[in-house]
Design a protein around this motif. Structure first.
Motif, PDB file in Angstrom:
ATOM      1  N   ILE A  79       0.677  -1.332   0.229  1.00 32.56           N
ATOM      2  CA  ILE A  79      -0.235  -0.049   0.030  1.00 32.56           C
ATOM      3  C   ILE A  79       0.852   1.752  -0.130  1.00 32.56           C
ATOM      4  O   ILE A  79       0.285   1.858  -0.623  1.00 32.56           O
ATOM      5  CB  ILE A  79      -1.054   0.422   1.305  1.00 32.56           C
ATOM      6  N   LYS A  80       1.529   1.288   0.993  1.00 30.33           N
ATOM      7  CA  LYS A  80       3.229   2.587   0.813  1.00 30.33           C
ATOM      8  C   LYS A  80       3.453   2.571  -0.843  1.00 30.33           C
ATOM      9  O   LYS A  80       3.764   3.584  -0.926  1.00 30.33           O
ATOM     10  CB  LYS A  80       4.047   2.544   2.076  1.00 30.33           C
ATOM     11  N   ALA A  81       3.635   1.434  -1.246  1.00 31.57           N
ATOM     12  CA  ALA A  81       4.343   1.906  -2.461  1.00 31.57           C
ATOM     13  C   ALA A  81       3.821   2.347  -3.663  1.00 31.57           C
ATOM     14  O   ALA A  81       3.806   2.814  -4.771  1.00 31.57           O
ATOM     15  CB  ALA A  81       5.489  -0.049  -3.176  1.00 31.57           C
ATOM     16  N   LYS A  88      -4.612  -0.246  -6.314  1.00 35.36           N
ATOM     17  CA  LYS A  88      -3.773  -0.627  -7.526  1.00 35.36           C
ATOM     18  C   LYS A  88      -2.773  -2.094  -6.457  1.00 35.36           C
ATOM     19  O   LYS A  88      -2.094  -2.922  -6.788  1.00 35.36           O
ATOM     20  CB  LYS A  88      -2.688   0.548  -7.542  1.00 35.36           C
ATOM     21  N   ALA A  89      -2.774  -1.473  -4.553  1.00 37.30           N
ATOM     22  CA  ALA A  89      -2.050  -2.490  -4.211  1.00 37.30           C
ATOM     23  C   ALA A  89      -2.947  -3.517  -4.529  1.00 37.30           C
ATOM     24  O   ALA A  89      -2.412  -5.204  -4.340  1.00 37.30           O
ATOM     25  CB  ALA A  89      -2.973  -2.226  -2.563  1.00 37.30           C
ATOM     26  N   ALA A  90      -4.891  -4.222  -4.839  1.00 34.47           N
ATOM     27  CA  ALA A  90      -4.928  -4.991  -5.185  1.00 34.47           C
ATOM     28  C   ALA A  90      -4.515  -5.755  -6.085  1.00 34.47           C
ATOM     29  O   ALA A  90      -4.327  -7.576  -6.289  1.00 34.47           O
ATOM     30  CB  ALA A  90      -6.498  -5.211  -5.307  1.00 34.47           C
ATOM     31  N   LYS A  91      -3.932  -5.038  -6.788  1.00 35.10           N
ATOM     32  CA  LYS A  91      -3.477  -5.756  -8.228  1.00 35.10           C
ATOM     33  C   LYS A  91      -2.100  -6.116  -8.349  1.00 35.10           C
ATOM     34  O   LYS A  91      -1.570  -7.163  -9.042  1.00 35.10           O
ATOM     35  CB  LYS A  91      -3.394  -5.029  -9.992  1.00 35.10           C
ATOM     36  N   LEU A  92      -1.172  -5.480  -7.087  1.00 31.70           N
ATOM     37  CA  LEU A  92       0.035  -6.042  -7.121  1.00 31.70           C
ATOM     38  C   LEU A  92       0.607  -7.081  -5.874  1.00 31.70           C
ATOM     39  O   LEU A  92       1.122  -8.010  -5.889  1.00 31.70           O
ATOM     40  CB  LEU A  92       1.006  -4.945  -6.222  1.00 31.70           C
ATOM     41  N   LEU A  93      -0.928  -7.398  -5.406  1.00 32.57           N
ATOM     42  CA  LEU A  93      -0.541  -8.875  -4.379  1.00 32.57           C
ATOM     43  C   LEU A  93      -1.362 -10.154  -5.026  1.00 32.57           C
ATOM     44  O   LEU A  93      -2.307 -10.488  -4.976  1.00 32.57           O
ATOM     45  CB  LEU A  93      -1.773  -8.390  -2.871  1.00 32.57           C
ATOM     46  N   SER A  95      -1.014 -13.240  -5.161  1.00 35.46           N
ATOM     47  CA  SER A  95      -0.965 -14.100  -5.010  1.00 35.46           C
ATOM     48  C   SER A  95      -2.897 -14.290  -4.202  1.00 35.46           C
ATOM     49  O   SER A  95      -2.836 -15.673  -5.050  1.00 35.46           O
ATOM     50  CB  SER A  95      -0.326 -14.799  -3.604  1.00 35.46           C
ATOM     51  N   HIS A  96      -3.387 -13.145  -4.705  1.00 39.79           N
ATOM     52  CA  HIS A  96      -4.791 -13.237  -4.115  1.00 39.79           C
ATOM     53  C   HIS A  96      -5.218 -12.032  -5.238  1.00 39.79           C
ATOM     54  O   HIS A  96      -5.916 -11.710  -6.241  1.00 39.79           O
ATOM     55  CB  HIS A  96      -4.513 -12.373  -2.595  1.00 39.79           C
ATOM     56  N   ARG A  97      -6.313 -13.723  -6.073  1.00 31.32           N
ATOM     57  CA  ARG A  97      -6.232 -14.297  -7.063  1.00 31.32           C
ATOM     58  C   ARG A  97      -8.054 -13.342  -7.139  1.00 31.32           C
ATOM     59  O   ARG A  97      -8.903 -12.260  -7.614  1.00 31.32           O
ATOM     60  CB  ARG A  97      -6.932 -15.267  -7.734  1.00 31.32           C
ATOM     61  N   ASP A  98      -8.774 -13.850  -5.414  1.00 31.13           N
ATOM     62  CA  ASP A  98      -9.518 -13.500  -4.897  1.00 31.13           C
ATOM     63  C   ASP A  98     -10.178 -11.980  -3.905  1.00 31.13           C
ATOM     64  O   ASP A  98      -9.369 -12.761  -2.708  1.00 31.13           O
ATOM     65  CB  ASP A  98     -10.530 -14.731  -4.621  1.00 31.13           C
ATOM     66  N   TYR A  99     -10.427 -11.263  -4.265  1.00 32.85           N
ATOM     67  CA  TYR A  99     -10.380  -9.957  -3.310  1.00 32.85           C
ATOM     68  C   TYR A  99     -11.571  -9.381  -3.577  1.00 32.85           C
ATOM     69  O   TYR A  99     -12.535  -9.079  -4.820  1.00 32.85           O
ATOM     70  CB  TYR A  99      -9.115  -9.505  -3.019  1.00 32.85           C
ATOM     71  N   THR A 100     -12.118  -8.556  -2.502  1.00 32.46           N
ATOM     72  CA  THR A 100     -13.448  -7.611  -2.645  1.00 32.46           C
ATOM     73  C   THR A 100     -13.106  -6.499  -1.922  1.00 32.46           C
ATOM     74  O   THR A 100     -12.344  -5.964  -1.619  1.00 32.46           O
ATOM     75  CB  THR A 100     -14.141  -7.728  -1.842  1.00 32.46           C
ATOM     76  N   LEU A 101     -12.736  -5.299  -3.262  1.00 31.79           N
ATOM     77  CA  LEU A 101     -12.763  -3.921  -3.044  1.00 31.79           C
ATOM     78  C   LEU A 101     -13.446  -3.163  -3.281  1.00 31.79           C
ATOM     79  O   LEU A 101     -14.753  -3.426  -4.015  1.00 31.79           O
ATOM     80  CB  LEU A 101     -11.728  -4.303  -4.603  1.00 31.79           C
ATOM     81  N   ASP A 102     -13.985  -2.044  -2.301  1.00 34.17           N
ATOM     82  CA  ASP A 102     -14.333  -0.995  -2.278  1.00 34.17           C
ATOM     83  C   ASP A 102     -14.231   0.178  -2.593  1.00 34.17           C
ATOM     84  O   ASP A 102     -12.720   0.935  -2.445  1.00 34.17           O
ATOM     85  CB  ASP A 102     -15.436  -0.754  -0.915  1.00 34.17           C
ATOM     86  N   ASP A 103     -14.428   1.276  -2.598  1.00 33.79           N
ATOM     87  CA  ASP A 103     -13.956   2.844  -2.509  1.00 33.79           C
ATOM     88  C   ASP A 103     -12.819   2.879  -0.531  1.00 33.79           C
ATOM     89  O   ASP A 103     -11.317   3.146  -1.792  1.00 33.79           O
ATOM     90  CB  ASP A 103     -14.467   3.859  -2.174  1.00 33.79           C
ATOM     91  N   ASP A 104     -12.821   2.663  -0.246  1.00 31.61           N
ATOM     92  CA  ASP A 104     -11.816   2.804   0.997  1.00 31.61           C
ATOM     93  C   ASP A 104     -12.039   1.422   1.677  1.00 31.61           C
ATOM     94  O   ASP A 104     -11.622   1.041   2.825  1.00 31.61           O
ATOM     95  CB  ASP A 104     -12.343   3.221   1.856  1.00 31.61           C
ATOM     96  N   SER A 105     -12.164  -0.013   1.302  1.00 32.53           N
ATOM     97  CA  SER A 105     -11.415  -1.547   1.829  1.00 32.53           C
ATOM     98  C   SER A 105     -11.459  -2.313   0.705  1.00 32.53           C
ATOM     99  O   SER A 105     -11.784  -2.043  -0.396  1.00 32.53           O
ATOM    100  CB  SER A 105     -12.661  -1.610   2.903  1.00 32.53           C
ATOM    101  N   LEU A 106     -10.350  -3.187   1.139  1.00 34.77           N
ATOM    102  CA  LEU A 106     -10.279  -3.694   0.916  1.00 34.77           C
ATOM    103  C   LEU A 106     -10.295  -5.339   1.457  1.00 34.77           C
ATOM    104  O   LEU A 106      -9.838  -5.664   2.303  1.00 34.77           O
ATOM    105  CB  LEU A 106      -8.629  -4.222  -0.064  1.00 34.77           C
ATOM    106  N   LEU A 107     -10.605  -6.635   0.796  1.00 33.12           N
ATOM    107  CA  LEU A 107     -10.989  -7.677   1.683  1.00 33.12           C
ATOM    108  C   LEU A 107      -9.962  -9.126   1.298  1.00 33.12           C
ATOM    109  O   LEU A 107     -10.101  -8.663  -0.249  1.00 33.12           O
ATOM    110  CB  LEU A 107     -11.961  -8.655   1.672  1.00 33.12           C
ATOM    111  N   LEU A 108      -8.723  -9.091   1.403  1.00 33.12           N
ATOM    112  CA  LEU A 108      -8.086 -10.778   0.808  1.00 33.12           C
ATOM    113  C   LEU A 108      -8.312 -11.879   1.718  1.00 33.12           C
ATOM    114  O   LEU A 108      -9.106 -11.841   3.105  1.00 33.12           O
ATOM    115  CB  LEU A 108      -6.680 -10.074   1.588  1.00 33.12           C
TER     116      LEU A 108
END
Length: 163
Positions: A79-81, A88-93, A95-108
């Motif tokens: 996230i810092k990067a 962008k952080a979700a795409k860089l992670l 190994s996590h193919r399945d995640y839930t992304l909202d405006d201000d939250s990300l679930l892994l």
């Protein structure tokens, strides 16, 4: 057949008659001692099994906590990067193919050994929340068990908001 049974009974009875009272009490004392020894060994076995089970559980909890710290630290660095961009952080992670992304939250999602997993197979979940405060983004990463609903680890950090 009946007569042999009676002979054995008479033989046992005559054997006990031959014993003096001290020998008889010694025989009873041996039986009591063997009974107490058996009870002690059984209780010791149960206690050892319980202690082993407790140690196994503590070891597993420590392993999950260690993996949670590593996953939260990795997510924080990602996230810092990306200057605070969860998308962008979700795409860089990777190994996590399945995640839930909202405006201000990300679930892994993670399985029972803290490996990335799908939402349907998740045993643990990392929730990354972003809030804007005083010109900074404040991130809270909470790793919790999905089924039992307890928090395993939580990490809070801030990064400056960029233009």
């Amino acid at each position: 057949m009946r007569s042999s049974f009676l002979r054995k009974k008479e033989h046992a009875h005559s054997f006990l008659k031959k014993l003096d009272p001290t020998q008889l009490s010694l025989l009873q004392l041996k039986k009591v001692f063997i009974g107490l020894l058996t009870a002690f060994l059984l209780i010791s076995f149960i206690a050892c099994a319980w202690l082993y089970n407790q140690a196994e559980q503590k070891s597993r909890d420590a392993l999950i906590l260690n993996m949670s710290v590593m996953e939260a630290s990795s997510a924080a660095e990602t996230i810092k990067a990306t200057d605070g961009s969860l998308k962008k952080a979700a795409k860089l992670l990777r190994s996590h193919r399945d995640y839930t992304l909202d405006d201000d939250s990300l679930l892994l999602y993670y399985d029972d050994e803290m490996r990335p997993a799908s939402e349907s197979c998740a045993f643990y979940m990392a929730q990354i929340r972003r809030e804007k405060k005083d010109g900074c983004y404040c991130f809270t990463i909470t790793i919790s068990a999905c089924v039992q609903k307890y928090t395993v680890y939580e990490l809070v950090f801030k990064i400056p908001e960029r233009g």
